[in-house]
Design a protein around this motif. Structure first.
Motif, PDB file in Angstrom:
ATOM      1  N   TYR A   1      48.995 -19.861   4.932  1.00  0.00           N
ATOM      2  CA  TYR A   1      49.790 -20.596   5.912  1.00  0.00           C
ATOM      3  C   TYR A   1      49.004 -20.734   7.218  1.00  0.00           C
ATOM      4  O   TYR A   1      48.366 -19.786   7.678  1.00  0.00           O
ATOM      5  CB  TYR A   1      51.112 -19.878   6.168  1.00  0.00           C
ATOM      6  N   ASP A   2      49.077 -21.909   7.836  1.00  0.00           N
ATOM      7  CA  ASP A   2      48.302 -22.199   9.056  1.00  0.00           C
ATOM      8  C   ASP A   2      48.997 -21.582  10.275  1.00  0.00           C
ATOM      9  O   ASP A   2      49.726 -22.253  11.006  1.00  0.00           O
ATOM     10  CB  ASP A   2      48.163 -23.712   9.220  1.00  0.00           C
ATOM     11  N   VAL A   3      48.739 -20.310  10.497  1.00  0.00           N
ATOM     12  CA  VAL A   3      49.403 -19.579  11.581  1.00  0.00           C
ATOM     13  C   VAL A   3      48.986 -20.100  12.949  1.00  0.00           C
ATOM     14  O   VAL A   3      49.773 -20.102  13.896  1.00  0.00           O
ATOM     15  CB  VAL A   3      49.085 -18.065  11.480  1.00  0.00           C
ATOM     16  N   HIS A   4      47.755 -20.574  13.069  1.00  0.00           N
ATOM     17  CA  HIS A   4      47.261 -21.034  14.374  1.00  0.00           C
ATOM     18  C   HIS A   4      48.111 -22.174  14.931  1.00  0.00           C
ATOM     19  O   HIS A   4      48.233 -22.309  16.152  1.00  0.00           O
ATOM     20  CB  HIS A   4      45.800 -21.467  14.259  1.00  0.00           C
ATOM     21  N   ARG A   5      48.705 -22.982  14.055  1.00  0.00           N
ATOM     22  CA  ARG A   5      49.553 -24.077  14.529  1.00  0.00           C
ATOM     23  C   ARG A   5      50.773 -23.568  15.301  1.00  0.00           C
ATOM     24  O   ARG A   5      51.297 -24.257  16.168  1.00  0.00           O
ATOM     25  CB  ARG A   5      50.030 -24.917  13.341  1.00  0.00           C
ATOM     26  N   CYS A   6      51.197 -22.346  14.986  1.00  0.00           N
ATOM     27  CA  CYS A   6      52.363 -21.777  15.660  1.00  0.00           C
ATOM     28  C   CYS A   6      52.054 -21.394  17.103  1.00  0.00           C
ATOM     29  O   CYS A   6      52.956 -21.334  17.938  1.00  0.00           O
ATOM     30  CB  CYS A   6      52.870 -20.566  14.889  1.00  0.00           C
ATOM     31  N   PHE A   7      50.810 -21.092  17.388  1.00  0.00           N
ATOM     32  CA  PHE A   7      50.431 -20.693  18.742  1.00  0.00           C
ATOM     33  C   PHE A   7      49.825 -21.844  19.534  1.00  0.00           C
ATOM     34  O   PHE A   7      49.361 -21.661  20.656  1.00  0.00           O
ATOM     35  CB  PHE A   7      49.438 -19.528  18.682  1.00  0.00           C
ATOM     36  N   ASP A   8      49.829 -23.030  18.952  1.00  0.00           N
ATOM     37  CA  ASP A   8      49.251 -24.204  19.600  1.00  0.00           C
ATOM     38  C   ASP A   8      50.316 -24.894  20.436  1.00  0.00           C
ATOM     39  O   ASP A   8      51.094 -25.699  19.933  1.00  0.00           O
ATOM     40  CB  ASP A   8      48.702 -25.154  18.517  1.00  0.00           C
ATOM     41  N   CYS A   9      50.366 -24.554  21.706  1.00  0.00           N
ATOM     42  CA  CYS A   9      51.356 -25.142  22.614  1.00  0.00           C
ATOM     43  C   CYS A   9      50.630 -25.825  23.766  1.00  0.00           C
ATOM     44  O   CYS A   9      49.865 -25.174  24.493  1.00  0.00           O
ATOM     45  CB  CYS A   9      52.301 -24.068  23.157  1.00  0.00           C
TER      46      CYS A   9
ATOM     47  N   ASP B   1      42.715 -14.338  14.475  1.00  0.00           N
ATOM     48  CA  ASP B   1      41.825 -13.598  15.365  1.00  0.00           C
ATOM     49  C   ASP B   1      42.469 -13.591  16.758  1.00  0.00           C
ATOM     50  O   ASP B   1      43.647 -13.290  16.876  1.00  0.00           O
ATOM     51  CB  ASP B   1      40.414 -14.214  15.355  1.00  0.00           C
ATOM     52  N   HIS B   2      41.732 -13.932  17.786  1.00  0.00           N
ATOM     53  CA  HIS B   2      42.326 -13.935  19.124  1.00  0.00           C
ATOM     54  C   HIS B   2      43.120 -15.218  19.335  1.00  0.00           C
ATOM     55  O   HIS B   2      42.635 -16.315  19.065  1.00  0.00           O
ATOM     56  CB  HIS B   2      41.243 -13.835  20.200  1.00  0.00           C
ATOM     57  N   VAL B   3      44.348 -15.085  19.802  1.00  0.00           N
ATOM     58  CA  VAL B   3      45.182 -16.248  20.111  1.00  0.00           C
ATOM     59  C   VAL B   3      45.778 -16.075  21.503  1.00  0.00           C
ATOM     60  O   VAL B   3      45.920 -14.954  22.002  1.00  0.00           O
ATOM     61  CB  VAL B   3      46.324 -16.434  19.086  1.00  0.00           C
ATOM     62  N   ASN B   4      46.104 -17.200  22.115  1.00  0.00           N
ATOM     63  CA  ASN B   4      46.801 -17.197  23.396  1.00  0.00           C
ATOM     64  C   ASN B   4      48.239 -17.614  23.168  1.00  0.00           C
ATOM     65  O   ASN B   4      48.507 -18.548  22.399  1.00  0.00           O
ATOM     66  CB  ASN B   4      46.135 -18.179  24.372  1.00  0.00           C
ATOM     67  N   ILE B   5      49.157 -16.934  23.807  1.00  0.00           N
ATOM     68  CA  ILE B   5      50.561 -17.312  23.690  1.00  0.00           C
ATOM     69  C   ILE B   5      50.998 -17.986  24.978  1.00  0.00           C
ATOM     70  O   ILE B   5      50.538 -17.627  26.069  1.00  0.00           O
ATOM     71  CB  ILE B   5      51.464 -16.102  23.366  1.00  0.00           C
ATOM     72  N   CYS B   6      51.865 -18.957  24.841  1.00  0.00           N
ATOM     73  CA  CYS B   6      52.285 -19.729  26.008  1.00  0.00           C
ATOM     74  C   CYS B   6      53.269 -18.926  26.863  1.00  0.00           C
ATOM     75  O   CYS B   6      53.783 -17.892  26.456  1.00  0.00           O
ATOM     76  CB  CYS B   6      52.908 -21.055  25.565  1.00  0.00           C
ATOM     77  N   TRP B   7      53.532 -19.460  28.029  1.00  0.00           N
ATOM     78  CA  TRP B   7      54.387 -18.794  29.010  1.00  0.00           C
ATOM     79  C   TRP B   7      55.796 -18.547  28.459  1.00  0.00           C
ATOM     80  O   TRP B   7      56.363 -17.475  28.631  1.00  0.00           O
ATOM     81  CB  TRP B   7      54.459 -19.667  30.265  1.00  0.00           C
TER      82      TRP B   7
ATOM     83  N   SER C   1      39.236  -5.951  15.318  1.00  0.00           N
ATOM     84  CA  SER C   1      38.209  -5.187  14.622  1.00  0.00           C
ATOM     85  C   SER C   1      37.257  -6.129  13.877  1.00  0.00           C
ATOM     86  O   SER C   1      37.650  -7.211  13.427  1.00  0.00           O
ATOM     87  CB  SER C   1      38.846  -4.211  13.643  1.00  0.00           C
ATOM     88  N   LEU C   2      36.019  -5.720  13.746  1.00  0.00           N
ATOM     89  CA  LEU C   2      35.024  -6.514  13.027  1.00  0.00           C
ATOM     90  C   LEU C   2      35.444  -6.696  11.564  1.00  0.00           C
ATOM     91  O   LEU C   2      35.243  -7.756  10.968  1.00  0.00           O
ATOM     92  CB  LEU C   2      33.649  -5.839  13.109  1.00  0.00           C
ATOM     93  N   LYS C   3      36.029  -5.666  11.000  1.00  0.00           N
ATOM     94  CA  LYS C   3      36.509  -5.730   9.615  1.00  0.00           C
ATOM     95  C   LYS C   3      37.525  -6.853   9.439  1.00  0.00           C
ATOM     96  O   LYS C   3      37.450  -7.645   8.487  1.00  0.00           O
ATOM     97  CB  LYS C   3      37.133  -4.371   9.254  1.00  0.00           C
ATOM     98  N   HIS C   4      38.458  -6.938  10.370  1.00  0.00           N
ATOM     99  CA  HIS C   4      39.484  -7.974  10.317  1.00  0.00           C
ATOM    100  C   HIS C   4      38.867  -9.361  10.498  1.00  0.00           C
ATOM    101  O   HIS C   4      39.209 -10.309   9.769  1.00  0.00           O
ATOM    102  CB  HIS C   4      40.522  -7.711  11.413  1.00  0.00           C
TER     103      HIS C   4
END
Length: 213
Positions: free
Chosen positions: A71-79, A129-135, A159-162
């Protein structure tokens, strides 16, 4: 039918969507293993994120099954609003009116869903990986019990493993990830294959059906 080559993504009404609405884990798993598109978009009340998520917000077993199959999780944090104030106009969820490109932050912060926001976002963070969440999303998450854990993940390096797991999954692609035959040919130890496939989070495979929030 599936073993004979039936295509699970051709019906006018999405087969996976029906299985999700029924809450039928076995049917979901069967369809996903035969190539059902976990990132489908419903033509009515379209959201910015793939539609399957709206049926899994209250059930961790379903939620992790979707995530494990790409599932494309990154789309959920794309605001697009980011840290700026969001519009005062907020839709009251899904209605008979066609809603175009509704953001995840607008949906999960609705009054009857916001109590799930911490648990849902915490699960999502296992697949990015690293994501930004909106206000707007951050303001609601700060009210949740899991906020300290979420904030720690957001503000510290992963983590590098992740990160390696995410990169391998990206290189493999969704169709190979869901194909058990392909995985048997990979020259990797079984423990590493299981890690790539998120087996530790496969609640359905572990017959752990207590994931309802």
């Amino acid at each position: 039918l599936l073993n004979a080559g039936a295509l699970p993504n051709q019906d006018p009404i999405n087969c996976l969507q029906i299985a999700l609405r029924m809450g039928n884990y076995e049917l979901m798993n069967l369809l996903l293993r035969h190539g059902a598109n976990v990132n489908y978009f419903c033509r009515v009340n379209t959201t910015h994120f793939p539609s399957a998520l709206q049926y899994a917000l209250k059930d961790e077993v379903m939620l992790r099954m979707l995530m494990n199959y790409g599932y494309d999780v990154h789309r959920c944090f794309d605001c697009p609003q980011g840290n700026s104030s969001h519009s005062q106009y907020v839709t009251d969820g899904w209605t008979s009116t066609v809603i175009k490109d509704t953001m995840f932050c607008e949906v999960i912060t609705l009054s009857w869903l916001r109590h799930l926001s911490g648990k849902v976002v915490r699960v999502m963070l296992d697949y990015v990986d690293h994501v930004n969440i909106c206000w707007k999303l951050e303001a609601v998450l700060k009210e949740q019990e899991l906020w300290p854990d979420i904030n720690s993940i957001l503000t510290n390096p992963r983590s590098l493993k992740h990160l390696c797991r995410l990169k391998i999954r990206e290189c493999m692609g969704r169709l190979r990830l869901r194909c058990p035959v392909f995985m048997t040919f990979l020259p990797l130890p079984n423990c590493l294959k299981d890690y790539i496939l998120y087996k530790e989070y496969d609640l359905y495979g572990q017959e752990n059906f207590t994931g309802t929030y």
